[in-house]
Scaffold this motif. Structure first.
Motif, mmCIF file in Angstrom:
data_model
loop_
_atom_site.group_PDB
_atom_site.id
_atom_site.type_symbol
_atom_site.label_atom_id
_atom_site.label_comp_id
_atom_site.label_asym_id
_atom_site.label_seq_id
_atom_site.Cartn_x
_atom_site.Cartn_y
_atom_site.Cartn_z
ATOM 1 N N ARG A 39 0.841 -1.220 0.000
ATOM 2 C CA ARG A 39 0.000 0.000 0.000
ATOM 3 C C ARG A 39 0.865 1.255 0.000
ATOM 4 O O ARG A 39 0.689 2.156 0.810
ATOM 5 N N MET A 40 1.788 1.262 -0.937
ATOM 6 C CA MET A 40 2.772 2.335 -1.044
ATOM 7 C C MET A 40 2.471 3.190 -2.269
ATOM 8 O O MET A 40 2.233 2.644 -3.336
ATOM 9 N N PRO A 41 2.504 4.508 -2.126
ATOM 10 C CA PRO A 41 2.319 5.360 -3.302
ATOM 11 C C PRO A 41 3.384 5.062 -4.358
ATOM 12 O O PRO A 41 4.548 4.797 -4.035
ATOM 13 N N GLU A 42 2.979 5.084 -5.612
ATOM 14 C CA GLU A 42 3.885 4.730 -6.708
ATOM 15 C C GLU A 42 5.156 5.582 -6.715
ATOM 16 O O GLU A 42 6.249 5.076 -6.937
ATOM 17 N N GLN A 43 5.009 6.865 -6.459
ATOM 18 C CA GLN A 43 6.169 7.770 -6.443
ATOM 19 C C GLN A 43 7.142 7.374 -5.332
ATOM 20 O O GLN A 43 8.357 7.389 -5.529
ATOM 21 N N ASP A 44 6.618 7.003 -4.175
ATOM 22 C CA ASP A 44 7.477 6.604 -3.061
ATOM 23 C C ASP A 44 8.121 5.247 -3.312
ATOM 24 O O ASP A 44 9.273 5.028 -2.932
ATOM 25 N N LEU A 45 7.405 4.342 -3.967
ATOM 26 C CA LEU A 45 7.984 3.056 -4.344
ATOM 27 C C LEU A 45 9.160 3.261 -5.290
ATOM 28 O O LEU A 45 10.231 2.689 -5.100
ATOM 29 N N ALA A 46 8.973 4.103 -6.283
ATOM 30 C CA ALA A 46 10.043 4.373 -7.246
ATOM 31 C C ALA A 46 11.252 5.003 -6.555
ATOM 32 O O ALA A 46 12.396 4.614 -6.823
ATOM 33 N N ALA A 47 11.016 5.934 -5.642
ATOM 34 C CA ALA A 47 12.118 6.587 -4.933
ATOM 35 C C ALA A 47 12.870 5.585 -4.050
ATOM 36 O O ALA A 47 14.107 5.573 -4.025
ATOM 37 N N ALA A 48 12.127 4.732 -3.344
ATOM 38 C CA ALA A 48 12.759 3.740 -2.480
ATOM 39 C C ALA A 48 13.567 2.738 -3.305
ATOM 40 O O ALA A 48 14.690 2.376 -2.938
ATOM 41 N N CYS A 49 13.011 2.304 -4.426
ATOM 42 C CA CYS A 49 13.719 1.360 -5.290
ATOM 43 C C CYS A 49 14.970 1.993 -5.893
ATOM 44 O O CYS A 49 16.004 1.327 -6.005
ATOM 45 N N THR A 50 14.891 3.243 -6.254
ATOM 46 C CA THR A 50 16.064 3.947 -6.778
ATOM 47 C C THR A 50 17.176 3.971 -5.736
ATOM 48 O O THR A 50 18.347 3.701 -6.035
ATOM 49 N N ALA A 53 18.531 0.345 -5.141
ATOM 50 C CA ALA A 53 19.333 -0.079 -6.294
ATOM 51 C C ALA A 53 20.686 0.627 -6.276
ATOM 52 O O ALA A 53 21.719 0.009 -6.571
ATOM 53 N N GLY A 54 20.687 1.893 -5.908
ATOM 54 C CA GLY A 54 21.940 2.646 -5.813
ATOM 55 C C GLY A 54 22.879 2.091 -4.762
ATOM 56 O O GLY A 54 24.101 2.186 -4.887
ATOM 57 N N GLU A 55 22.304 1.496 -3.724
ATOM 58 C CA GLU A 55 23.105 0.872 -2.667
ATOM 59 C C GLU A 55 23.549 -0.539 -3.043
ATOM 60 O O GLU A 55 24.262 -1.190 -2.282
ATOM 61 N N GLY A 56 23.080 -1.039 -4.193
ATOM 62 C CA GLY A 56 23.455 -2.372 -4.645
ATOM 63 C C GLY A 56 22.680 -3.491 -3.977
ATOM 64 O O GLY A 56 23.092 -4.647 -4.038
ATOM 65 N N LEU A 57 21.541 -3.155 -3.345
ATOM 66 C CA LEU A 57 20.773 -4.157 -2.608
ATOM 67 C C LEU A 57 19.687 -4.818 -3.436
ATOM 68 O O LEU A 57 19.264 -5.934 -3.111
ATOM 69 N N ILE A 58 19.223 -4.144 -4.484
ATOM 70 C CA ILE A 58 18.186 -4.698 -5.357
ATOM 71 C C ILE A 58 18.520 -4.395 -6.810
ATOM 72 O O ILE A 58 19.303 -3.494 -7.106
ATOM 73 N N LEU A 59 17.910 -5.162 -7.694
ATOM 74 C CA LEU A 59 17.943 -4.895 -9.133
ATOM 75 C C LEU A 59 16.528 -4.526 -9.549
ATOM 76 O O LEU A 59 15.567 -5.164 -9.114
ATOM 77 N N VAL A 60 16.415 -3.506 -10.384
ATOM 78 C CA VAL A 60 15.104 -3.035 -10.813
ATOM 79 C C VAL A 60 15.067 -2.965 -12.330
ATOM 80 O O VAL A 60 15.980 -2.416 -12.950
ATOM 81 N N ASP A 61 14.032 -3.545 -12.911
ATOM 82 C CA ASP A 61 13.723 -3.324 -14.321
ATOM 83 C C ASP A 61 12.641 -2.259 -14.326
ATOM 84 O O ASP A 61 11.592 -2.437 -13.694
ATOM 85 N N TRP A 62 12.900 -1.163 -15.016
ATOM 86 C CA TRP A 62 11.999 -0.021 -14.996
ATOM 87 C C TRP A 62 11.070 -0.024 -16.206
ATOM 88 O O TRP A 62 11.449 -0.442 -17.287
ATOM 89 N N THR A 63 9.864 0.474 -16.001
ATOM 90 C CA THR A 63 8.935 0.678 -17.108
ATOM 91 C C THR A 63 9.294 1.996 -17.786
ATOM 92 O O THR A 63 10.132 2.747 -17.297
ATOM 93 N N THR A 64 8.647 2.280 -18.878
ATOM 94 C CA THR A 64 8.896 3.551 -19.573
ATOM 95 C C THR A 64 8.378 4.739 -18.767
ATOM 96 O O THR A 64 8.767 5.869 -19.031
ATOM 97 N N ARG A 65 7.529 4.493 -17.774
ATOM 98 C CA ARG A 65 7.016 5.564 -16.920
ATOM 99 C C ARG A 65 7.863 5.745 -15.664
ATOM 100 O O ARG A 65 7.439 6.390 -14.710
ATOM 101 N N ASN A 66 9.056 5.147 -15.644
ATOM 102 C CA ASN A 66 9.961 5.209 -14.499
ATOM 103 C C ASN A 66 9.349 4.652 -13.223
ATOM 104 O O ASN A 66 9.547 5.197 -12.138
ATOM 105 N N THR A 67 8.604 3.570 -13.367
ATOM 106 C CA THR A 67 8.107 2.828 -12.221
ATOM 107 C C THR A 67 8.688 1.423 -12.298
ATOM 108 O O THR A 67 8.983 0.927 -13.386
#
Length: 89
Positions: A39-50, A53-67
């Motif tokens: 139940r996380m806002p999409e913008q906050d999910l994207a920010a947390a994943c960014t 990923a920057g810390e090297g803890l997860i890998l993210v495949d992004w959509t064209t909408r940057n989600t």
């Protein structure tokens, strides 16, 4: 935008959800499932994943909408979660 405390909680929650999915033999999760389950806002999910990923803890495949389309733990992320689990006993 989320507060610092909320952002930290979002990141922790994402890591726990991915670790739990991995234990169930699911290598990752879709961004939509994470967003809905947590139940996380999409913008906050994207920010947390960014951040994660920057810390090297997860890998993210992004959509064209940057989600996040898919999100998986890296080896480093798994080791971090295992270390935290060992500390808790």
């Amino acid at each position: 935008m989320a507060t610092l405390h909320e952002r930290q909680n979002y990141r922790t929650t994402i890591m726990k959800a991915l670790y739990n999915a991995m234990e169930g033999n699911r290598p990752g999760m879709t961004g939509a499932k994470l967003r809905d389950d947590l139940r996380m806002p999409e913008q906050d999910l994207a920010a947390a994943c960014t951040y994660l990923a920057g810390e090297g803890l997860i890998l993210v495949d992004w959509t064209t909408r940057n989600t996040p389309a898919t999100v998986t733990l890296t080896h480093q992320g798994i080791r971090l979660m295992e270390s935290e689990e060992e500390e808790r006993g």
